[in-house]
Every structure is written in C-alpha cells, then in structure tokens.
Design a protein around this motif. Structure first.
Motif, PDB file in Angstrom:
ATOM      1  N   LYS A  39       0.820  -1.218   0.000  1.00 36.97           N
ATOM      2  CA  LYS A  39       0.000   0.000   0.000  1.00 36.97           C
ATOM      3  C   LYS A  39       0.856   1.271   0.000  1.00 36.97           C
ATOM      4  CE  LYS A  39      -3.812  -2.346   2.286  1.00 36.97           C
ATOM      5  NZ  LYS A  39      -3.222  -3.654   2.430  1.00 36.97           N
ATOM      6  N   GLN A  40       1.892   1.263  -0.826  1.00 34.34           N
ATOM      7  CA  GLN A  40       2.761   2.424  -0.986  1.00 34.34           C
ATOM      8  C   GLN A  40       2.416   3.142  -2.282  1.00 34.34           C
ATOM      9  OE1 GLN A  40       6.645   0.601  -1.053  1.00 34.34           O
ATOM     10  NE2 GLN A  40       7.098   1.424   0.972  1.00 34.34           N
ATOM     11  N   GLU A  41       2.500   4.438  -2.250  1.00 27.63           N
ATOM     12  CA  GLU A  41       2.285   5.211  -3.471  1.00 27.63           C
ATOM     13  C   GLU A  41       3.592   5.333  -4.231  1.00 27.63           C
ATOM     14  OE1 GLU A  41       0.383   8.937  -2.838  1.00 27.63           O
ATOM     15  OE2 GLU A  41      -1.383   8.020  -1.937  1.00 27.63           O
ATOM     16  N   ILE A  42       3.484   5.439  -5.543  1.00 24.66           N
ATOM     17  CA  ILE A  42       4.642   5.673  -6.405  1.00 24.66           C
ATOM     18  C   ILE A  42       4.334   6.906  -7.240  1.00 24.66           C
ATOM     19  CG2 ILE A  42       6.013   4.826  -8.335  1.00 24.66           C
ATOM     20  CD1 ILE A  42       5.532   2.000  -7.374  1.00 24.66           C
ATOM     21  N   ASP A  43       5.260   7.842  -7.248  1.00 25.69           N
ATOM     22  CA  ASP A  43       5.101   9.051  -8.049  1.00 25.69           C
ATOM     23  C   ASP A  43       6.344   9.195  -8.919  1.00 25.69           C
ATOM     24  OD1 ASP A  43       4.166  11.403  -9.081  1.00 25.69           O
ATOM     25  OD2 ASP A  43       4.719  12.611  -7.340  1.00 25.69           O
ATOM     26  N   VAL A  44       6.172   9.024 -10.222  1.00 28.75           N
ATOM     27  CA  VAL A  44       7.279   9.134 -11.164  1.00 28.75           C
ATOM     28  C   VAL A  44       7.024  10.374 -12.012  1.00 28.75           C
ATOM     29  CG1 VAL A  44       8.569   8.024 -13.016  1.00 28.75           C
ATOM     30  CG2 VAL A  44       7.530   6.625 -11.221  1.00 28.75           C
ATOM     31  N   ARG A  45       7.779  11.419 -11.728  1.00 21.87           N
ATOM     32  CA  ARG A  45       7.591  12.685 -12.437  1.00 21.87           C
ATOM     33  C   ARG A  45       7.756  12.471 -13.941  1.00 21.87           C
ATOM     34  NH1 ARG A  45       9.827  18.008  -9.950  1.00 21.87           N
ATOM     35  NH2 ARG A  45       8.674  16.956  -8.327  1.00 21.87           N
ATOM     36  N   GLY A  46       6.795  12.954 -14.693  1.00 22.01           N
ATOM     37  CA  GLY A  46       6.832  12.827 -16.137  1.00 22.01           C
ATOM     38  C   GLY A  46       6.214  11.532 -16.648  1.00 22.01           C
ATOM     39  N   PHE A  47       5.809  10.632 -15.728  1.00 27.06           N
ATOM     40  CA  PHE A  47       5.191   9.371 -16.152  1.00 27.06           C
ATOM     41  C   PHE A  47       3.816   9.179 -15.524  1.00 27.06           C
ATOM     42  CE2 PHE A  47       4.703   4.680 -15.667  1.00 27.06           C
ATOM     43  CZ  PHE A  47       4.470   4.411 -16.999  1.00 27.06           C
ATOM     44  N   GLY A  48       3.732   9.214 -14.202  1.00 28.97           N
ATOM     45  CA  GLY A  48       2.431   9.043 -13.589  1.00 28.97           C
ATOM     46  C   GLY A  48       2.508   8.824 -12.099  1.00 28.97           C
ATOM     47  N   HIS A  49       1.328   8.583 -11.514  1.00 29.27           N
ATOM     48  CA  HIS A  49       1.195   8.451 -10.073  1.00 29.27           C
ATOM     49  C   HIS A  49       0.324   7.249  -9.763  1.00 29.27           C
ATOM     50  CE1 HIS A  49       1.190  10.020  -5.961  1.00 29.27           C
ATOM     51  NE2 HIS A  49      -0.072   9.634  -5.910  1.00 29.27           N
ATOM     52  N   ARG A  51      -1.624   5.308  -6.827  1.00 26.49           N
ATOM     53  CA  ARG A  51      -2.115   5.519  -5.471  1.00 26.49           C
ATOM     54  C   ARG A  51      -3.143   4.454  -5.134  1.00 26.49           C
ATOM     55  NH1 ARG A  51      -6.929   9.138  -5.890  1.00 26.49           N
ATOM     56  NH2 ARG A  51      -7.103   9.491  -8.105  1.00 26.49           N
ATOM     57  N   ILE A  52      -3.283   4.228  -3.862  1.00 25.45           N
ATOM     58  CA  ILE A  52      -4.200   3.203  -3.371  1.00 25.45           C
ATOM     59  C   ILE A  52      -5.177   3.893  -2.431  1.00 25.45           C
ATOM     60  CG2 ILE A  52      -4.362   1.057  -2.066  1.00 25.45           C
ATOM     61  CD1 ILE A  52      -1.422   0.575  -3.044  1.00 25.45           C
ATOM     62  N   LYS A  53      -6.446   3.613  -2.628  1.00 26.94           N
ATOM     63  CA  LYS A  53      -7.479   4.290  -1.871  1.00 26.94           C
ATOM     64  C   LYS A  53      -8.402   3.256  -1.229  1.00 26.94           C
ATOM     65  CE  LYS A  53     -11.210   7.599  -2.543  1.00 26.94           C
ATOM     66  NZ  LYS A  53     -11.956   8.372  -3.528  1.00 26.94           N
ATOM     67  N   LYS A  54      -8.760   3.489   0.021  1.00 27.65           N
ATOM     68  CA  LYS A  54      -9.697   2.611   0.703  1.00 27.65           C
ATOM     69  C   LYS A  54     -11.113   2.956   0.255  1.00 27.65           C
ATOM     70  CE  LYS A  54     -11.202   1.053   5.192  1.00 27.65           C
ATOM     71  NZ  LYS A  54     -11.104   1.195   6.642  1.00 27.65           N
ATOM     72  N   VAL A  55     -11.878   1.933  -0.084  1.00 25.49           N
ATOM     73  CA  VAL A  55     -13.264   2.115  -0.504  1.00 25.49           C
ATOM     74  C   VAL A  55     -14.158   1.512   0.573  1.00 25.49           C
ATOM     75  CG1 VAL A  55     -14.983   1.565  -2.256  1.00 25.49           C
ATOM     76  CG2 VAL A  55     -12.610   1.972  -2.928  1.00 25.49           C
ATOM     77  N   SER A  56     -15.048   2.318   1.088  1.00 33.59           N
ATOM     78  CA  SER A  56     -15.949   1.841   2.132  1.00 33.59           C
ATOM     79  C   SER A  56     -16.961   0.872   1.562  1.00 33.59           C
ATOM     80  CB  SER A  56     -16.690   3.010   2.771  1.00 33.59           C
ATOM     81  OG  SER A  56     -15.780   3.879   3.377  1.00 33.59           O
ATOM     82  N   GLY A  57     -17.191  -0.179   2.273  1.00 38.08           N
ATOM     83  CA  GLY A  57     -18.206  -1.145   1.864  1.00 38.08           C
ATOM     84  C   GLY A  57     -19.572  -0.648   2.269  1.00 38.08           C
ATOM     85  N   GLY A  58     -20.538  -1.467   2.034  1.00 35.28           N
ATOM     86  CA  GLY A  58     -21.883  -1.096   2.429  1.00 35.28           C
ATOM     87  C   GLY A  58     -22.907  -1.765   1.540  1.00 35.28           C
ATOM     88  N   LEU A  59     -24.121  -1.340   1.693  1.00 40.47           N
ATOM     89  CA  LEU A  59     -25.229  -1.902   0.936  1.00 40.47           C
ATOM     90  C   LEU A  59     -25.345  -1.160  -0.394  1.00 40.47           C
ATOM     91  CD1 LEU A  59     -27.442  -4.014   1.388  1.00 40.47           C
ATOM     92  CD2 LEU A  59     -28.914  -2.160   2.160  1.00 40.47           C
ATOM     93  N   HIS A  60     -25.255  -1.903  -1.491  1.00 40.57           N
ATOM     94  CA  HIS A  60     -25.343  -1.312  -2.821  1.00 40.57           C
ATOM     95  C   HIS A  60     -26.468  -1.970  -3.599  1.00 40.57           C
ATOM     96  CE1 HIS A  60     -21.615   0.941  -2.391  1.00 40.57           C
ATOM     97  NE2 HIS A  60     -21.122  -0.134  -1.800  1.00 40.57           N
ATOM     98  N   PHE A  79      -3.951   4.458 -11.201  1.00 48.08           N
ATOM     99  CA  PHE A  79      -2.731   4.950 -11.824  1.00 48.08           C
ATOM    100  C   PHE A  79      -3.144   6.040 -12.793  1.00 48.08           C
ATOM    101  CE2 PHE A  79       0.656   5.241 -14.929  1.00 48.08           C
ATOM    102  CZ  PHE A  79       1.753   5.343 -14.092  1.00 48.08           C
ATOM    103  N   SER A  80      -2.682   7.243 -12.526  1.00 50.49           N
ATOM    104  CA  SER A  80      -3.003   8.349 -13.420  1.00 50.49           C
ATOM    105  C   SER A  80      -1.721   8.829 -14.090  1.00 50.49           C
ATOM    106  CB  SER A  80      -3.674   9.490 -12.658  1.00 50.49           C
ATOM    107  OG  SER A  80      -2.854   9.917 -11.594  1.00 50.49           O
ATOM    108  N   LEU A  81      -1.828   9.066 -15.370  1.00 50.87           N
ATOM    109  CA  LEU A  81      -0.686   9.560 -16.127  1.00 50.87           C
ATOM    110  C   LEU A  81      -0.372  10.992 -15.734  1.00 50.87           C
ATOM    111  CD1 LEU A  81      -1.591   8.178 -19.652  1.00 50.87           C
ATOM    112  CD2 LEU A  81       0.218   7.369 -18.153  1.00 50.87           C
ATOM    113  N   SER A  82       0.859  11.382 -15.961  1.00 52.39           N
ATOM    114  CA  SER A  82       1.267  12.744 -15.653  1.00 52.39           C
ATOM    115  C   SER A  82       0.593  13.726 -16.614  1.00 52.39           C
ATOM    116  CB  SER A  82       2.784  12.877 -15.737  1.00 52.39           C
ATOM    117  OG  SER A  82       3.213  12.591 -17.040  1.00 52.39           O
ATOM    118  N   LYS A  83       0.628  14.997 -16.247  1.00 54.37           N
ATOM    119  CA  LYS A  83      -0.048  16.026 -17.042  1.00 54.37           C
ATOM    120  C   LYS A  83       0.454  16.066 -18.481  1.00 54.37           C
ATOM    121  CE  LYS A  83      -1.132  19.240 -13.331  1.00 54.37           C
ATOM    122  NZ  LYS A  83      -0.890  20.579 -12.798  1.00 54.37           N
TER     123      LYS A  83
END
Length: 93
Positions: A39-49, A51-60, A79-83
């Motif tokens: 659960k570590q983030e990686i940020d590579v300037r010029g390539f992308g980022h 990230r890991i996000k917790k999603v709450s469970g529940g009734l859907h 994973f989002s590409l850089s600007k």
C-alpha cells in the motif's frame, strides 16, 4: 502493443539487449506489485502516479437486478498519467 512488442520497442530505442530490457521490465512490474501489496504510493515525475485508496463497503443496489447486496471494505488501485502525457490525448483528437 503487447508486452513483447513493448520490450522489443524499448530495446530497439535504447540499444540494450532484449534480455536486459525484459529483465528491467519484469523488475519494474515487480516493484509496482510490491508497492501495491504494501500500500505504498509511487510518483514518477513525467510518467504518472500510483495511489491506493480505501473504498468503504456497504449496501449497494444495482439498476439491473434491483437487489441490494452487502459489500465489504476494499482497496482500489489508481494509476493516473502525468499532465504532459494526458495533454497528448487532448491534442491528438
């Protein structure tokens, strides 16, 4: 482009052997895999980022079945590409 084509293209552009390029690529994938597991983030300037996000469970309730179902808490990987790379998509319409 599949994995082999990507490795071949990188090898051609860098002048490294296919084996060296494949080894580098496999290790890069392993680094990303371990970052996700830990659960570590990686940020590579010029390539992308990565990230890991917790999603709450529940009734859907979904529109197709109308049945409610309970989902547990979970993690999502983004994973989002850089600007500069996202800008290429906007300019090449």
């Amino acid at each position: 482009m599949d994995k082999d084509e990507l490795i071949r293209e990188i090898s051609d552009r860098t002048g490294y052997t296919l084996q060296d390029t494949r080894n580098f690529f496999d290790n890069l994938v392993n680094v990303f895999s371990e970052a996700i597991e830990q659960k570590q983030e990686i940020d590579v300037r010029g390539f992308g980022h990565l990230r890991i996000k917790k999603v709450s469970g529940g009734l859907h309730r979904f529109s197709k079945t109308k049945e409610a179902k309970m989902y547990p808490d979970s993690m999502r990987v983004f994973f989002s590409l850089s600007k500069n790379l996202r800008a290429l998509v906007k300019t090449n319409k």
